[in-house]
Motif scaffolding. Structure first.
Motif, PDB file in Angstrom:
ATOM      1  N   PHE A 236      47.216  40.536 -49.221  1.00 52.37           N
ATOM      2  CA  PHE A 236      48.510  40.759 -49.865  1.00 52.37           C
ATOM      3  C   PHE A 236      49.297  39.462 -50.034  1.00 52.37           C
ATOM      4  N   GLY A 237      48.857  38.420 -49.356  1.00 51.86           N
ATOM      5  CA  GLY A 237      49.569  37.150 -49.399  1.00 51.86           C
ATOM      6  C   GLY A 237      49.222  36.362 -48.164  1.00 51.86           C
ATOM      7  N   ALA A 238      50.071  35.422 -47.820  1.00 57.71           N
ATOM      8  CA  ALA A 238      49.856  34.587 -46.642  1.00 57.71           C
ATOM      9  C   ALA A 238      51.013  34.759 -45.670  1.00 57.71           C
ATOM     10  N   GLY A 239      50.686  34.792 -44.378  1.00 59.99           N
ATOM     11  CA  GLY A 239      51.702  34.961 -43.351  1.00 59.99           C
ATOM     12  C   GLY A 239      51.730  33.772 -42.418  1.00 59.99           C
ATOM     13  N   SER A 240      52.930  33.297 -42.102  1.00 64.50           N
ATOM     14  CA  SER A 240      53.076  32.184 -41.164  1.00 64.50           C
ATOM     15  C   SER A 240      53.900  32.621 -39.957  1.00 64.50           C
ATOM     16  N   ALA A 241      53.567  32.060 -38.815  1.00 60.37           N
ATOM     17  CA  ALA A 241      54.318  32.297 -37.578  1.00 60.37           C
ATOM     18  C   ALA A 241      54.622  30.931 -36.995  1.00 60.37           C
ATOM     19  N   LEU A 242      55.730  30.342 -37.428  1.00 61.80           N
ATOM     20  CA  LEU A 242      55.931  28.904 -37.289  1.00 61.80           C
ATOM     21  C   LEU A 242      56.483  28.466 -35.939  1.00 61.80           C
ATOM     22  N   ILE A 243      56.691  29.402 -35.016  1.00 63.00           N
ATOM     23  CA  ILE A 243      57.062  29.023 -33.657  1.00 63.00           C
ATOM     24  C   ILE A 243      55.806  28.656 -32.860  1.00 63.00           C
ATOM     25  N   TYR A 244      54.679  29.241 -33.233  1.00 62.48           N
ATOM     26  CA  TYR A 244      53.484  29.181 -32.397  1.00 62.48           C
ATOM     27  C   TYR A 244      52.464  28.174 -32.922  1.00 62.48           C
TER      28      TYR A 244
ATOM     29  N   TYR B  74      47.942  35.283 -57.950  1.00 61.41           N
ATOM     30  CA  TYR B  74      47.304  36.532 -57.543  1.00 61.41           C
ATOM     31  C   TYR B  74      48.314  37.576 -57.059  1.00 61.41           C
ATOM     32  N   GLY B  75      49.586  37.310 -57.231  1.00 62.61           N
ATOM     33  CA  GLY B  75      50.612  38.268 -56.805  1.00 62.61           C
ATOM     34  C   GLY B  75      50.892  38.257 -55.326  1.00 62.61           C
ATOM     35  N   GLY B  76      50.600  37.135 -54.655  1.00 61.27           N
ATOM     36  CA  GLY B  76      50.783  37.070 -53.214  1.00 61.27           C
ATOM     37  C   GLY B  76      52.231  36.991 -52.789  1.00 61.27           C
ATOM     38  N   VAL B  77      52.502  37.467 -51.580  1.00 64.51           N
ATOM     39  CA  VAL B  77      53.824  37.412 -50.963  1.00 64.51           C
ATOM     40  C   VAL B  77      53.739  36.480 -49.754  1.00 64.51           C
ATOM     41  N   TYR B  78      54.745  35.633 -49.578  1.00 65.38           N
ATOM     42  CA  TYR B  78      54.821  34.786 -48.388  1.00 65.38           C
ATOM     43  C   TYR B  78      55.640  35.503 -47.333  1.00 65.38           C
ATOM     44  N   ILE B  79      54.985  35.903 -46.236  1.00 60.51           N
ATOM     45  CA  ILE B  79      55.699  36.538 -45.131  1.00 60.51           C
ATOM     46  C   ILE B  79      55.771  35.543 -43.982  1.00 60.51           C
ATOM     47  N   THR B  80      56.891  35.537 -43.274  1.00 57.57           N
ATOM     48  CA  THR B  80      57.049  34.493 -42.266  1.00 57.57           C
ATOM     49  C   THR B  80      57.849  34.933 -41.049  1.00 57.57           C
ATOM     50  N   HIS B  81      57.285  34.615 -39.893  1.00 64.17           N
ATOM     51  CA  HIS B  81      58.052  34.518 -38.655  1.00 64.17           C
ATOM     52  C   HIS B  81      58.586  33.095 -38.683  1.00 64.17           C
ATOM     53  N   MET B  82      59.848  32.951 -38.970  1.00 64.35           N
ATOM     54  CA  MET B  82      60.401  31.645 -39.318  1.00 64.35           C
ATOM     55  C   MET B  82      60.269  30.636 -38.185  1.00 64.35           C
ATOM     56  N   ARG B  83      60.489  29.375 -38.539  1.00 63.68           N
ATOM     57  CA  ARG B  83      60.305  28.281 -37.593  1.00 63.68           C
ATOM     58  C   ARG B  83      61.317  28.344 -36.445  1.00 63.68           C
TER      59      ARG B  83
END
Length: 400
Positions: free
Chosen positions: A42-50, A71-80
């Motif tokens: 569905f997109g790319a996910g980041s978890a920027l604390i870890y 490709y219609g991706g969504v950026y999902i994030t656990h912010m920094r």
């Protein structure tokens, strides 16, 4: 359905090393993201604390976003940062989406630590401003004043570089540096043990018999029992349990939860893995069992924070729309029959932080793809689930 992890992409190209990717490594990352999207991510996910996610620069994440954009991706994030640099982290997330040409989803949006609770109004204003300017920025949340993650996450990420966290903790000279940094507010790092204070850190997941006495205790209490500074206790426990302990962090404001609940661009997420109460051996966050029933019982029925209709919309069609899943999320002819039947008078969460392994009440029947999975509160044994893929899926017509 799944997203591809930005940390996974980085490790594939660069391992667990700190530093900017080389041009060749960045090309590898872009190619991996494109393959993941055609595989149905569905997109790319980041978890920027870890770590190793924390080693990624803003520009690196923009390049990942650009790779998935067609490709219609969504950026999902656990912010920094969700604490002292919360506002800067929101700015970064919005920039990644803007420059990368993708929608942004901030997951489990929160302001961590009492000093940061007033910042939520400015966070909301930033997101509303971006949306007014035409950018797709949304968020989701869970419905508790505590979060949860790994007990090693309060350690500065650089000490985990190259997979050497435990090795570094066992080295006396490096350990002294780790301890000193645990007590410092370091720019760019969200040390939630410091932001929330050790008194608000509940430790869970002990496996060693001699340490079981500390299950569910606060870090400050554990340190006192061990006769140690809390930073020494944190280091020693991570060494003893191979950095596999969990922590529950009491960091958020109930007032902010109620404010966020009403936002039109908020959705719900448990931020938890599945657990079987019949076999569970350690404490988990109660959101594992109660997030949605807490929503419908406490915040809809008892406190009237939002309407039932809006709560259900944000749990169903808003999520399906966000993920570009065209045939789910509504009760409508031609849609997949994913249906949950509950009693609005009795639905309630029972899980607590002290006794989390308690199933909710009030859920009567659940149908997945038109097949009954829960009947009168009891599992039927049916497993009719299907894989769901993102809009970039190519049907696996290309060579694999």
């Amino acid at each position: 359905g799944s997203f591809v992890g930005a940390g996974t992409v980085r490790v594939y190209a660069k391992g667990q090393a700190i530093g900017l990717p080389t041009p060749a490594e960045l090309d590898t990352m872009r190619a991996m993201v494109r393959r993941a999207m055609t595989d149905g991510a569905f997109g790319a996910g980041s978890a920027l604390i870890y770590p190793p996610n924390a080693y990624a620069s803003t520009d690196e994440l923009i390049e990942i976003a650009r790779a998935m954009s067609p490709y219609g991706g969504v950026y999902i994030t656990h912010m920094r940062n969700e604490g002292n640099e919360l506002l800067e982290a929101v700015d970064e997330a919005i920039r990644i989406g803007h420059d990368g040409g993708v929608p942004v989803e901030i997951y489990h949006l929160k302001a961590a630590g009492p000093a940061n609770w007033p910042k939520m109004a400015r966070v909301i204003a930033k997101i509303d401003s971006a949306r007014t300017a035409g950018q797709d920025v949304q968020a989701d949340m869970y419905l508790y004043v505590a979060g949860g993650n790994g007990f090693a996450s309060c350690i500065l990420p650089k000490y985990a570089a190259d997979g050497k966290l435990l090795q570094n903790l066992r080295d006396p000279a490096t350990r002294a540096l780790v301890k000193a940094d645990l007590h410092l507010e370091i720019p760019g790092f969200d040390n939630l043990c410091l932001v929330g204070t050790p008194a608000n850190v509940m430790v869970a997941g002990f496996t060693r018999p001699e340490l079981k006495q500390f299950e569910g205790k606060r870090l400050s209490e554990i340190a006192q029992s061990m006769g140690k500074d809390w930073a020494d206790a944190l280091i020693d426990l991570n060494i003893a349990e191979n950095a596999r302990l969990g922590e529950i962090l009491f960091l958020m404001s109930e007032d902010n939860i109620r404010t966020q609940l009403k936002l039109p661009w908020i959705k719900w997420g448990t931020d938890a893995g599945a657990v079987d109460p019949a076999t569970a051996t350690s404490l988990v966050h109660p959101r594992t069992y109660g997030n949605y029933t807490r929503l419908l019982g406490r915040y809809v029925r008892d406190e009237h924070v939002i309407t039932l209709e809006e709560a259900v919309r944000k749990a169903t069609s808003a999520v399906a729309t966000r993920l570009s899943i065209a045939d789910r999320g509504l009760l409508k002819e031609g849609m997949k029959a994913d249906i949950l039947v509950f009693d609005p008078a009795t639905i309630a969460d029972k899980a607590t932080f002290e006794k989390p392994h308690q199933l909710s009440t009030g859920v009567m029947n659940v149908l997945v793809n038109g097949v009954e999975v829960i009947h009168d509160g009891v599992h039927t044994g049916a497993k009719p689930g299907q894989v769901v893929r993102g809009p970039g899926w190519d049907g696996w017509t290309s060579p694999r």
